[in-house]
Motif scaffolding. Structure first.
Motif, PDB file in Angstrom:
ATOM      1  N   GLU A 107       0.992  -0.974   0.165  1.00 20.84           N
ATOM      2  CA  GLU A 107      -0.073  -0.069   0.079  1.00 20.84           C
ATOM      3  C   GLU A 107       0.929   1.428  -0.159  1.00 20.84           C
ATOM      4  N   LEU A 137       4.993  -1.769  -7.937  1.00 17.58           N
ATOM      5  CA  LEU A 137       3.795  -0.736  -7.421  1.00 17.58           C
ATOM      6  C   LEU A 137       4.663   0.107  -8.247  1.00 17.58           C
ATOM      7  N   SER A 140       4.561  -0.711 -11.824  1.00 18.14           N
ATOM      8  CA  SER A 140       3.236  -0.839 -12.324  1.00 18.14           C
ATOM      9  C   SER A 140       2.138   1.102 -13.343  1.00 18.14           C
ATOM     10  N   ARG A 141       3.338   1.837 -12.720  1.00 14.40           N
ATOM     11  CA  ARG A 141       3.407   3.035 -13.101  1.00 14.40           C
ATOM     12  C   ARG A 141       4.471   3.609 -14.064  1.00 14.40           C
ATOM     13  N   TRP A 144       4.335   7.070 -16.270  1.00 12.11           N
ATOM     14  CA  TRP A 144       2.706   7.552 -16.013  1.00 12.11           C
ATOM     15  C   TRP A 144       2.810   8.722 -15.981  1.00 12.11           C
ATOM     16  N   ASP A 148      -0.373  11.972  -8.853  1.00 10.10           N
ATOM     17  CA  ASP A 148      -0.384  10.776  -8.622  1.00 10.10           C
ATOM     18  C   ASP A 148      -1.197  10.142  -7.975  1.00 10.10           C
ATOM     19  N   PRO A 149      -2.081   9.240  -8.049  1.00  8.26           N
ATOM     20  CA  PRO A 149      -2.459   8.499  -7.151  1.00  8.26           C
ATOM     21  C   PRO A 149      -2.923   9.148  -5.859  1.00  8.26           C
ATOM     22  N   SER A 152      -2.315   4.101  -3.833  1.00  6.66           N
ATOM     23  CA  SER A 152      -2.096   2.954  -4.819  1.00  6.66           C
ATOM     24  C   SER A 152      -1.718   1.890  -3.786  1.00  6.66           C
ATOM     25  N   ALA A 174      -2.048  -4.317  -9.261  1.00  5.88           N
ATOM     26  CA  ALA A 174      -2.315  -2.728  -8.707  1.00  5.88           C
ATOM     27  C   ALA A 174      -3.290  -1.828  -9.590  1.00  5.88           C
ATOM     28  N   HIS A 176      -4.971   1.784  -8.499  1.00  6.16           N
ATOM     29  CA  HIS A 176      -4.507   3.206  -8.677  1.00  6.16           C
ATOM     30  C   HIS A 176      -5.736   4.467  -8.401  1.00  6.16           C
TER      31      HIS A 176
END
Length: 203
Positions: A107, A137, A140-141, A144, A148-149, A152, A174, A176
């Motif tokens: 997380e 994580l 997974s971005r 991007w 920002d998320p 996540s 993942a 987000h």
């Protein structure tokens, strides 16, 4: 379908399976798809996952103990799947479903109660060999662009549910959480599926 799902099915789960940890449900609709007008949809979110299907809805049921929640004796498996609102058949026969259990293994970000949209990025361990969840994580971005998320979460696939086979599901997912109406501005390099917040139930 939505009337039954929102007014019957989810309340049934949150009542019958409450002792097994089911106290919250969150529904999402695929970005570009309108639950109020299904005939109108955008092709901007054509990614198919899993099983080469453009799933119109996503439902998440966060639980404290996934092993308890998925036991054969769990109240989840006692929830009725037939109702007078439905056209005389088991709901499992009325459409395509992919049901499974996932465990939180990583997380990042604040534990927000905001109504956020979500971007899902499926990842296999072979994509990032020997990597810690935080590195997955990050991966997974890859590429991007945009804000920002808000939060996540990295989920690890545990097992399918309701007779599913889990075919085509990657080891990790993942999730987000992003501010509403920003998902179209985000263009991750990897395969993603975007969903917009629809409705929250329970606590």
């Amino acid at each position: 379908f939505n009337k039954w799902y929102n007014e019957v099915h989810i309340p049934d789960i949150l009542s019958i399976a409450r002792a097994d940890g089911f106290v919250t449900a969150i529904r999402y609709a695929r970005a570009g798809f309108s639950p109020s007008n299904p005939a109108v949809s955008s092709t901007a979110n054509d990614v198919t996952y899993p099983k080469d299907v453009k799933w119109q809805y996503l439902a998440m049921y966060p639980v404290e103990d996934v092993e308890k929640a998925r036991r054969p004796e769990s109240g989840l498996y006692k929830v009725p799947l037939e109702h007078e609102m439905l056209p005389g058949r088991d709901i499992m026969d009325l459409g395509k479903w992919e049901l499974g259990f996932w465990e939180v293994v990583g997380e990042r970000g604040s534990d927000s109660s905001k109504e956020t949209d979500v971007i899902l990025v499926p990842v296999d361990s072979s994509d990032v060999p020997g990597a810690h969840p935080s590195a997955i994580l990050d991966y997974s971005r890859k590429g991007w662009e945009g804000p920002d998320p808000v939060r996540s979460t990295l989920l690890k696939f545990i097992a399918p549910a309701f007779g599913g086979d889990g075919a085509g599901i990657k080891q990790y997912l993942a999730v987000h959480e992003v501010e509403p109406n920003t998902e179209e501005t985000l263009k991750p390099e990897l395969k993603t599926v975007k969903y917009k917040f629809f409705k929250k139930f329970g606590v």
